[in-house]
Design a protein around this motif. Structure first.
Motif, PDB file in Angstrom:
ATOM      1  N   ASP A 234       0.869  -1.174   0.000  1.00  0.00           N
ATOM      2  CA  ASP A 234       0.000   0.000   0.000  1.00  0.00           C
ATOM      3  C   ASP A 234       0.909   1.227   0.000  1.00  0.00           C
ATOM      4  O   ASP A 234       1.467   1.593   1.035  1.00  0.00           O
ATOM      5  N   LEU A 235       1.059   1.869  -1.146  1.00  0.00           N
ATOM      6  CA  LEU A 235       2.015   2.962  -1.253  1.00  0.00           C
ATOM      7  C   LEU A 235       1.594   4.187  -0.458  1.00  0.00           C
ATOM      8  O   LEU A 235       2.445   4.949   0.019  1.00  0.00           O
ATOM      9  N   ASP A 236       0.291   4.408  -0.278  1.00  0.00           N
ATOM     10  CA  ASP A 236      -0.146   5.533   0.549  1.00  0.00           C
ATOM     11  C   ASP A 236       0.253   5.307   2.007  1.00  0.00           C
ATOM     12  O   ASP A 236       0.749   6.222   2.681  1.00  0.00           O
ATOM     13  N   ALA A 237       0.057   4.075   2.494  1.00  0.00           N
ATOM     14  CA  ALA A 237       0.456   3.763   3.871  1.00  0.00           C
ATOM     15  C   ALA A 237       1.974   3.831   4.005  1.00  0.00           C
ATOM     16  O   ALA A 237       2.497   4.301   5.023  1.00  0.00           O
ATOM     17  N   ALA A 238       2.687   3.372   2.976  1.00  0.00           N
ATOM     18  CA  ALA A 238       4.147   3.434   3.011  1.00  0.00           C
ATOM     19  C   ALA A 238       4.638   4.872   3.036  1.00  0.00           C
ATOM     20  O   ALA A 238       5.616   5.197   3.712  1.00  0.00           O
ATOM     21  N   ALA A 239       3.974   5.757   2.307  1.00  0.00           N
ATOM     22  CA  ALA A 239       4.356   7.168   2.303  1.00  0.00           C
ATOM     23  C   ALA A 239       4.149   7.783   3.687  1.00  0.00           C
ATOM     24  O   ALA A 239       4.958   8.609   4.136  1.00  0.00           O
ATOM     25  N   GLN A 240       3.077   7.395   4.371  1.00  0.00           N
ATOM     26  CA  GLN A 240       2.864   7.872   5.737  1.00  0.00           C
ATOM     27  C   GLN A 240       3.963   7.363   6.663  1.00  0.00           C
ATOM     28  O   GLN A 240       4.480   8.100   7.520  1.00  0.00           O
ATOM     29  N   ASP A 241       4.335   6.094   6.500  1.00  0.00           N
ATOM     30  CA  ASP A 241       5.432   5.510   7.272  1.00  0.00           C
ATOM     31  C   ASP A 241       6.725   6.270   6.999  1.00  0.00           C
ATOM     32  O   ASP A 241       7.473   6.612   7.924  1.00  0.00           O
ATOM     33  N   ALA A 242       6.983   6.564   5.718  1.00  0.00           N
ATOM     34  CA  ALA A 242       8.194   7.292   5.342  1.00  0.00           C
ATOM     35  C   ALA A 242       8.211   8.681   5.972  1.00  0.00           C
ATOM     36  O   ALA A 242       9.258   9.148   6.443  1.00  0.00           O
ATOM     37  N   ARG A 243       7.072   9.334   5.990  1.00  0.00           N
ATOM     38  CA  ARG A 243       6.986  10.680   6.574  1.00  0.00           C
ATOM     39  C   ARG A 243       7.332  10.628   8.061  1.00  0.00           C
ATOM     40  O   ARG A 243       8.090  11.477   8.570  1.00  0.00           O
ATOM     41  N   ALA A 244       6.827   9.611   8.766  1.00  0.00           N
ATOM     42  CA  ALA A 244       7.092   9.485  10.196  1.00  0.00           C
ATOM     43  C   ALA A 244       8.558   9.125  10.462  1.00  0.00           C
ATOM     44  O   ALA A 244       9.178   9.647  11.395  1.00  0.00           O
ATOM     45  N   LEU A 245       9.126   8.262   9.638  1.00  0.00           N
ATOM     46  CA  LEU A 245      10.536   7.880   9.802  1.00  0.00           C
ATOM     47  C   LEU A 245      11.455   9.068   9.528  1.00  0.00           C
ATOM     48  O   LEU A 245      12.452   9.277  10.231  1.00  0.00           O
ATOM     49  N   GLU A 246      11.127   9.844   8.501  1.00  0.00           N
ATOM     50  CA  GLU A 246      11.916  11.036   8.178  1.00  0.00           C
ATOM     51  C   GLU A 246      11.878  12.028   9.342  1.00  0.00           C
ATOM     52  O   GLU A 246      12.920  12.570   9.740  1.00  0.00           O
ATOM     53  N   ALA A 247      10.705  12.245   9.901  1.00  0.00           N
ATOM     54  CA  ALA A 247      10.581  13.173  11.023  1.00  0.00           C
ATOM     55  C   ALA A 247      11.346  12.691  12.247  1.00  0.00           C
ATOM     56  O   ALA A 247      11.848  13.491  13.043  1.00  0.00           O
ATOM     57  N   ALA A 248      11.475  11.354  12.382  1.00  0.00           N
ATOM     58  CA  ALA A 248      12.176  10.793  13.533  1.00  0.00           C
ATOM     59  C   ALA A 248      13.692  10.824  13.364  1.00  0.00           C
ATOM     60  O   ALA A 248      14.418  10.610  14.335  1.00  0.00           O
ATOM     61  N   GLY A 249      14.171  11.043  12.124  1.00  0.00           N
ATOM     62  CA  GLY A 249      15.610  11.146  11.912  1.00  0.00           C
ATOM     63  C   GLY A 249      16.214  10.183  10.919  1.00  0.00           C
ATOM     64  O   GLY A 249      17.430  10.209  10.684  1.00  0.00           O
ATOM     65  N   ALA A 250      15.405   9.302  10.307  1.00  0.00           N
ATOM     66  CA  ALA A 250      15.947   8.405   9.280  1.00  0.00           C
ATOM     67  C   ALA A 250      16.351   9.208   8.051  1.00  0.00           C
ATOM     68  O   ALA A 250      15.701  10.208   7.709  1.00  0.00           O
ATOM     69  N   THR A 251      17.422   8.778   7.375  1.00  0.00           N
ATOM     70  CA  THR A 251      17.858   9.452   6.154  1.00  0.00           C
ATOM     71  C   THR A 251      17.799   8.553   4.919  1.00  0.00           C
ATOM     72  O   THR A 251      17.815   9.062   3.806  1.00  0.00           O
ATOM     73  N   TRP A 252      17.758   7.224   5.120  1.00  0.00           N
ATOM     74  CA  TRP A 252      17.628   6.287   3.993  1.00  0.00           C
ATOM     75  C   TRP A 252      16.580   5.226   4.331  1.00  0.00           C
ATOM     76  O   TRP A 252      16.557   4.694   5.440  1.00  0.00           O
ATOM     77  N   TRP A 253      15.753   4.908   3.344  1.00  0.00           N
ATOM     78  CA  TRP A 253      14.792   3.796   3.377  1.00  0.00           C
ATOM     79  C   TRP A 253      15.280   2.809   2.317  1.00  0.00           C
ATOM     80  O   TRP A 253      15.329   3.143   1.134  1.00  0.00           O
ATOM     81  N   LEU A 254      15.683   1.602   2.735  1.00  0.00           N
ATOM     82  CA  LEU A 254      16.107   0.562   1.791  1.00  0.00           C
ATOM     83  C   LEU A 254      15.029  -0.502   1.741  1.00  0.00           C
ATOM     84  O   LEU A 254      14.753  -1.172   2.739  1.00  0.00           O
ATOM     85  N   GLU A 255      14.426  -0.641   0.582  1.00  0.00           N
ATOM     86  CA  GLU A 255      13.297  -1.558   0.430  1.00  0.00           C
ATOM     87  C   GLU A 255      13.782  -2.875  -0.154  1.00  0.00           C
ATOM     88  O   GLU A 255      14.421  -2.908  -1.207  1.00  0.00           O
ATOM     89  N   ALA A 256      13.480  -3.980   0.562  1.00  0.00           N
ATOM     90  CA  ALA A 256      14.007  -5.284   0.165  1.00  0.00           C
ATOM     91  C   ALA A 256      12.999  -6.376   0.463  1.00  0.00           C
ATOM     92  O   ALA A 256      12.136  -6.233   1.328  1.00  0.00           O
TER      93      ALA A 256
END
Length: 279
Positions: A234-256
């Motif tokens: 679900d790309l919309d849910a993934a985008a929300q997850d990405a937004r929260a991870l970015e705000a928390a301090g993540a700089t890379w998302w590696l999808e595997a």
């Protein structure tokens, strides 16, 4: 810092893995990563340096690497040449996510004389990383580590940007593992113990980012906080997850995806073409 997105190609022929890099560049990903193994159940073990060299000359902007390089299996003087080759072919786009390797790989467990305890492999990892850093000077050096010693040698040329970024695996909240990572350029985060295979939550990422901020010299330069994610359905849910991870301090998302019963070259290519789940 805006979150970057990398795709990890794990299943397929050598040519399919290289074509994934081209597709990733065409569809908006920031990085392409292969994997580093020799004999693991259900996986075909192509040489990551061959895959990355081919990807380097067929792409122009992608960050390239592997999730993750098992450095204790490798002779560091040969590794230095392989890394320099891909670094120069790519114009300085190589990064080195690095770990101790897994004993599921018969490249460790089936070879007599290999150091297999976690402590010994961690010591070897430190030796290899220290050797690489010495080699990047382009000047003559000798090396005397815990398990690796050499006479004088010169490895040239230097990396394109003077050094190749290193992202060691950091098992959080292990003080020893995380302390290694903050000495380098980034951390590929894994949780400790029973949560080792769990995806990091934003709360986890915030804790890691706080720990890094408390233990890393601010003058040491940029630092990447790298998290892994399974394939998004679900790309919309993934985008929300990405937004929260970015705000928390993540700089890379590696999808595997690592399950050979469900992940194929075709499913990976289809996911690449959907593009990254940007916030």
């Amino acid at each position: 810092m805006a979150l970057k997105f990398g795709f990890v190609g794990s299943f397929g022929s050598a040519s399919e893995l290289v074509s994934m890099a081209r597709e990733a560049e065409d569809h908006g990903w920031d990085g392409y990563f292969t994997w580093d193994g020799i004999s693991l159940p259900g996986m075909e073990g192509y040489d990551p340096w061959g895959i990355l060299a081919a990807a380097a000359v067929q792409t122009e902007r992608l960050t390239l690497g592997a999730l993750v390089f098992a450095l204790p299996r490798r002779r560091p003087w040969e590794l230095a040449r392989q890394a320099l080759t891909v670094d120069h072919l790519s114009g300085g786009r190589l990064v080195l996510p690095a770990g101790v390797g897994v004993l599921d790989d018969a490249g460790f467990s089936a070879v007599p004389g290999q150091l297999t305890s976690l402590r010994e492999r961690a010591e070897l990892l430190d030796d290899v990383l220290a050797f690489l850093e010495r080699s990047w000077s382009g000047e003559a050096f000798s090396f005397d580590g815990k398990h690796i010693s050499t006479g004088e040698m010169t490895i040239s040329p230097q990396p394109v940007h003077g050094r190749i970024p290193v992202w060691p695996v950091g098992v959080f909240p292990s003080e020893k593992s995380m302390s290694r990572a903050v000495r380098w350029d980034g951390v590929t985060v894994q949780l400790r113990g029973d949560r080792g295979l769990d995806p990091l939550t934003p709360e986890d990422v915030r804790e890691v980012a706080t720990w890094v901020g408390d233990h890393r010299d601010p003058a040491a330069g940029p630092f990447e906080l790298v998290v892994q994610r399974d394939f998004a359905t679900d790309l919309d849910a993934a985008a929300q997850d990405a937004r929260a991870l970015e705000a928390a301090g993540a700089t890379w998302w590696l999808e595997a995806g690592w399950d050979p019963s469900t992940i194929t070259a075709e499913s990976q290519l289809a996911r690449i073409r959907q593009g990254p789940p940007r916030p």
